[in-house]
Scaffold this active site. Sequence first.
Site, PDB file in Angstrom:
ATOM      1  N   TYR A   1     -50.208 -24.268 111.182  1.00 50.53           N
ATOM      2  CA  TYR A   1     -51.100 -23.118 111.023  1.00 50.53           C
ATOM      3  C   TYR A   1     -51.183 -22.288 112.310  1.00 50.53           C
ATOM      4  O   TYR A   1     -51.097 -21.054 112.277  1.00 50.53           O
ATOM      5  CB  TYR A   1     -52.481 -23.643 110.621  1.00 50.53           C
ATOM      6  CG  TYR A   1     -53.498 -22.598 110.254  1.00 50.53           C
ATOM      7  CD1 TYR A   1     -53.515 -22.033 108.979  1.00 50.53           C
ATOM      8  CD2 TYR A   1     -54.482 -22.209 111.163  1.00 50.53           C
ATOM      9  CE1 TYR A   1     -54.474 -21.097 108.621  1.00 50.53           C
ATOM     10  CE2 TYR A   1     -55.447 -21.277 110.816  1.00 50.53           C
ATOM     11  CZ  TYR A   1     -55.440 -20.721 109.550  1.00 50.53           C
ATOM     12  OH  TYR A   1     -56.397 -19.797 109.201  1.00 50.53           O
TER      13      TYR A   1
ATOM     14  N   ASP B   1     -47.062 -14.718  94.452  1.00 52.19           N
ATOM     15  CA  ASP B   1     -46.733 -15.708  95.476  1.00 52.19           C
ATOM     16  C   ASP B   1     -46.132 -14.917  96.629  1.00 52.19           C
ATOM     17  O   ASP B   1     -45.002 -14.434  96.540  1.00 52.19           O
ATOM     18  CB  ASP B   1     -45.730 -16.725  94.927  1.00 52.19           C
ATOM     19  CG  ASP B   1     -45.321 -17.773  95.950  1.00 52.19           C
ATOM     20  OD1 ASP B   1     -45.579 -17.571  97.160  1.00 52.19           O
ATOM     21  OD2 ASP B   1     -44.714 -18.787  95.549  1.00 52.19           O
ATOM     22  N   VAL B   2     -46.908 -14.749  97.704  1.00 53.46           N
ATOM     23  CA  VAL B   2     -46.474 -13.863  98.788  1.00 53.46           C
ATOM     24  C   VAL B   2     -45.211 -14.336  99.490  1.00 53.46           C
ATOM     25  O   VAL B   2     -44.549 -13.550 100.177  1.00 53.46           O
ATOM     26  CB  VAL B   2     -47.602 -13.650  99.821  1.00 53.46           C
ATOM     27  CG1 VAL B   2     -48.779 -12.921  99.191  1.00 53.46           C
ATOM     28  CG2 VAL B   2     -48.031 -14.960 100.463  1.00 53.46           C
TER      29      VAL B   2
ATOM     30  N   ASP C   1     -53.178 -12.510  94.033  1.00 56.97           N
ATOM     31  CA  ASP C   1     -53.537 -13.906  94.238  1.00 56.97           C
ATOM     32  C   ASP C   1     -52.519 -14.796  93.535  1.00 56.97           C
ATOM     33  O   ASP C   1     -51.950 -14.392  92.510  1.00 56.97           O
ATOM     34  CB  ASP C   1     -54.936 -14.207  93.701  1.00 56.97           C
ATOM     35  CG  ASP C   1     -55.556 -15.443  94.334  1.00 56.97           C
ATOM     36  OD1 ASP C   1     -56.266 -15.294  95.351  1.00 56.97           O
ATOM     37  OD2 ASP C   1     -55.308 -16.552  93.828  1.00 56.97           O
TER      38      ASP C   1
ATOM     39  N   LYS D   1     -50.036 -18.426 112.647  1.00 57.52           N
ATOM     40  CA  LYS D   1     -51.009 -17.396 112.993  1.00 57.52           C
ATOM     41  C   LYS D   1     -50.665 -16.708 114.319  1.00 57.52           C
ATOM     42  O   LYS D   1     -50.949 -15.518 114.508  1.00 57.52           O
ATOM     43  CB  LYS D   1     -52.412 -18.003 113.045  1.00 57.52           C
ATOM     44  CG  LYS D   1     -52.963 -18.401 111.674  1.00 57.52           C
ATOM     45  CD  LYS D   1     -52.992 -17.219 110.703  1.00 57.52           C
ATOM     46  CE  LYS D   1     -53.847 -17.505 109.482  1.00 57.52           C
ATOM     47  NZ  LYS D   1     -53.859 -16.361 108.528  1.00 57.52           N
TER      48      LYS D   1
ATOM     49  N   SER E   1     -55.623 -15.648 113.126  1.00 58.14           N
ATOM     50  CA  SER E   1     -56.723 -16.594 113.292  1.00 58.14           C
ATOM     51  C   SER E   1     -56.867 -16.903 114.773  1.00 58.14           C
ATOM     52  O   SER E   1     -55.904 -16.816 115.543  1.00 58.14           O
ATOM     53  CB  SER E   1     -56.428 -17.895 112.534  1.00 58.14           C
ATOM     54  OG  SER E   1     -57.321 -18.925 112.926  1.00 58.14           O
TER      55      SER E   1
END
Length: 248
Positions: free
Chosen positions: A156, A64-65, A39, A160, A143
């Site tokens: 977004y 931090d991905v 996280d 996605k 999503s």
Amino acid sequence: MTRPLLTDRTAVITGAAQGIGYAIAELFVAEGARVVIGDLDAGLAAVAAEKLGGPGVAIGVGCDVSKSADVDGMLAAAVDTFGTLDVVVNNAGITRDATMRTMTEDQFDQVIAVHLKGTWNGVRKAAAIMREAKSGAIVNLSSISGKVGMAGQTNYSAAKAGIVGMTKAAAKEMAHHGVRVNAIQPGLIRTAMTEAMPQKVWEEKVAGIPMQRVGDPSEIASVALFLASDLSSYMTGTVLEVTGGRFM
């Protein structure tokens, strides 16, 4: 008595200090897995890991991905602590909703960095480790917004949708190495993020769901478990919609 589905397996879940990610981690632990909670907030990750059983069962790692080195560190922590890397769930995400007219370049870049680049980092780094073991399961969270596009979410929806294409491409690259890559497209799920939307918008969305209710994080977790376990051993490059029938 049947054996738990993830006994002796190590799973890394990003964005797992709360919400859908935490629900996935919780179910994975119940099914015998050792988990790494990744996280952005290392403190929250540590608290979540302690709730799940602490050392020997779960550890929390700040990550931090969007940063390759952070993802390397998170996956290394899994191998160093538990000995293997068997499952990776790329769940971390943010929203920066705005119409195209008002959305800033920074808002666009932030969402692409976390969702699309972050997932790419998770997939490629995990795959590099898993191919050596000739086994592994990667689950990416897309999503329904990536299927139909949502007003106010050009950033977004693009990210996605990109995750779907990435999942299929990676699945083709990794199949002969014994690594499966699949994706989930949740619909409206009850989380702190979705509950922040205006009541009118919420009601309009629920009205468009044939099952006439909002999903629970546990209902995404159960599908993630299916894709992470041997129950889906002949599935790769698959995108499962968990939407209550919305936009079918």
